[in-house]
Design a protein around this motif. Structure first.
Motif, PDB file in Angstrom:
ATOM      1  N   ALA A 136      30.121  34.127  63.592  1.00 47.06           N
ATOM      2  CA  ALA A 136      31.493  34.619  63.757  1.00 47.06           C
ATOM      3  C   ALA A 136      31.625  36.032  63.200  1.00 47.06           C
ATOM      4  N   LYS A 137      32.653  36.732  63.639  1.00 45.42           N
ATOM      5  CA  LYS A 137      32.899  38.090  63.170  1.00 45.42           C
ATOM      6  C   LYS A 137      33.166  38.095  61.664  1.00 45.42           C
ATOM      7  N   ASP A 138      32.738  39.179  61.025  1.00 42.47           N
ATOM      8  CA  ASP A 138      32.865  39.279  59.575  1.00 42.47           C
ATOM      9  C   ASP A 138      34.313  39.116  59.106  1.00 42.47           C
ATOM     10  N   GLU A 139      35.254  39.712  59.827  1.00 49.68           N
ATOM     11  CA  GLU A 139      36.641  39.650  59.369  1.00 49.68           C
ATOM     12  C   GLU A 139      37.186  38.227  59.374  1.00 49.68           C
ATOM     13  N   VAL A 141      35.285  35.470  58.813  1.00 52.94           N
ATOM     14  CA  VAL A 141      34.650  34.816  57.661  1.00 52.94           C
ATOM     15  C   VAL A 141      35.307  35.276  56.363  1.00 52.94           C
ATOM     16  N   ILE A 142      35.538  36.561  56.233  1.00 50.50           N
ATOM     17  CA  ILE A 142      36.147  37.121  55.025  1.00 50.50           C
ATOM     18  C   ILE A 142      37.540  36.557  54.800  1.00 50.50           C
ATOM     19  N   ALA A 143      38.315  36.456  55.870  1.00 52.27           N
ATOM     20  CA  ALA A 143      39.669  35.912  55.754  1.00 52.27           C
ATOM     21  C   ALA A 143      39.645  34.477  55.257  1.00 52.27           C
ATOM     22  N   LYS A 144      38.705  33.683  55.781  1.00 51.86           N
ATOM     23  CA  LYS A 144      38.621  32.275  55.389  1.00 51.86           C
ATOM     24  C   LYS A 144      38.154  32.137  53.932  1.00 51.86           C
ATOM     25  N   ILE A 145      37.188  32.948  53.530  1.00 52.56           N
ATOM     26  CA  ILE A 145      36.702  32.884  52.153  1.00 52.56           C
ATOM     27  C   ILE A 145      37.789  33.317  51.176  1.00 52.56           C
ATOM     28  N   SER A 146      38.497  34.388  51.488  1.00 56.28           N
ATOM     29  CA  SER A 146      39.551  34.870  50.587  1.00 56.28           C
ATOM     30  C   SER A 146      40.673  33.843  50.470  1.00 56.28           C
ATOM     31  N   GLU A 147      40.954  33.139  51.555  1.00 52.41           N
ATOM     32  CA  GLU A 147      41.966  32.076  51.510  1.00 52.41           C
ATOM     33  C   GLU A 147      41.528  30.945  50.587  1.00 52.41           C
TER      34      GLU A 147
END
Length: 200
Positions: A136-139, A141-147
């Motif tokens: 998946a696109k980095d953004e 993955v980043i959004a899910k991890i930060s959540e």
């Protein structure tokens, strides 16, 4: 005499395993945590599951300060979830992964007095694993991890975006077996997490 010595040793072992600790999800050392996580990832790739379990015991006991019994149980649940995920086919029941992960998160919640929903947290982590696996696109993955980090440590996802970026890069590097950059980014992620979590 031998029986007395055995009894004393047994009592000492029980006391060691059950004596109250003061677990802390921010009590880790970033460099040590990163090294242990990379070690666990390499062991999973080599299917060294007993060693993988022992490494997670070291994380929960040595880095988070869990009592030994709690560390062993939490490590077992997490190791089991990773084992099932790595051998999973498309039609596997996701509960086979979510259930042990939820048990691990429930143990973490109990030990550290967190407020999240363990099953929701497990489902979120499984979603992150799948995003990485599917490229998946980095953004995303980043959004899910930060959540997820916001739910665990408090605050808002926005304050964990930098931390999540380091974790996302580390996960991709680990997936490609690029262990040195994976460990470097993990160390940055764990160091940044301490700052971000204390900012709220």
């Amino acid at each position: 005499m031998i029986k007395k010595l055995f009894l004393v040793a047994l009592l000492a072992l029980v006391a060691y395993c059950y004596w109250p600790r003061d677990p802390d999800l921010l009590g880790y050392q970033p460099a040590e945590m990163a090294a242990l996580q990379v070690q666990a990832a390499r062991q999973a790739g080599l299917k060294q599951w007993f060693a993988h379990w022992v490494t997670f015991i070291k994380i929960y006991s040595g880095q988070y300060g869990f009592p030994p019994i709690a560390a062993m149980g939490t490590a077992m649940d997490r190791s089991q979830a990773i084992f099932v995920f790595r051998r999973a086919t498309d039609d596997i029941d996701s509960d086979e992964i979510v259930n042990p992960l939820a048990e691990a998160y429930d143990s973490i919640k109990i030990q550290t007095d967190r407020k999240y929903d363990p099953k929701a947290m497990a489902e979120m982590e499984l979603a992150i694993w799948r995003l990485i696996k599917d490229g998946a696109k980095d953004e995303v993955v980043i959004a899910k991890i930060s959540e997820q980090l916001a739910l665990i440590y408090g605050g808002t996802p926005k304050q964990y975006l930098v931390t999540a970026q380091f974790f996302a890069v580390a996960l991709r590097e680990a997936q490609a077996s690029n262990w040195s950059p994976a460990q470097q980014n993990l160390q940055k992620a764990w160091a940044n997490l301490k700052t971000a979590a204390r900012r709220k």
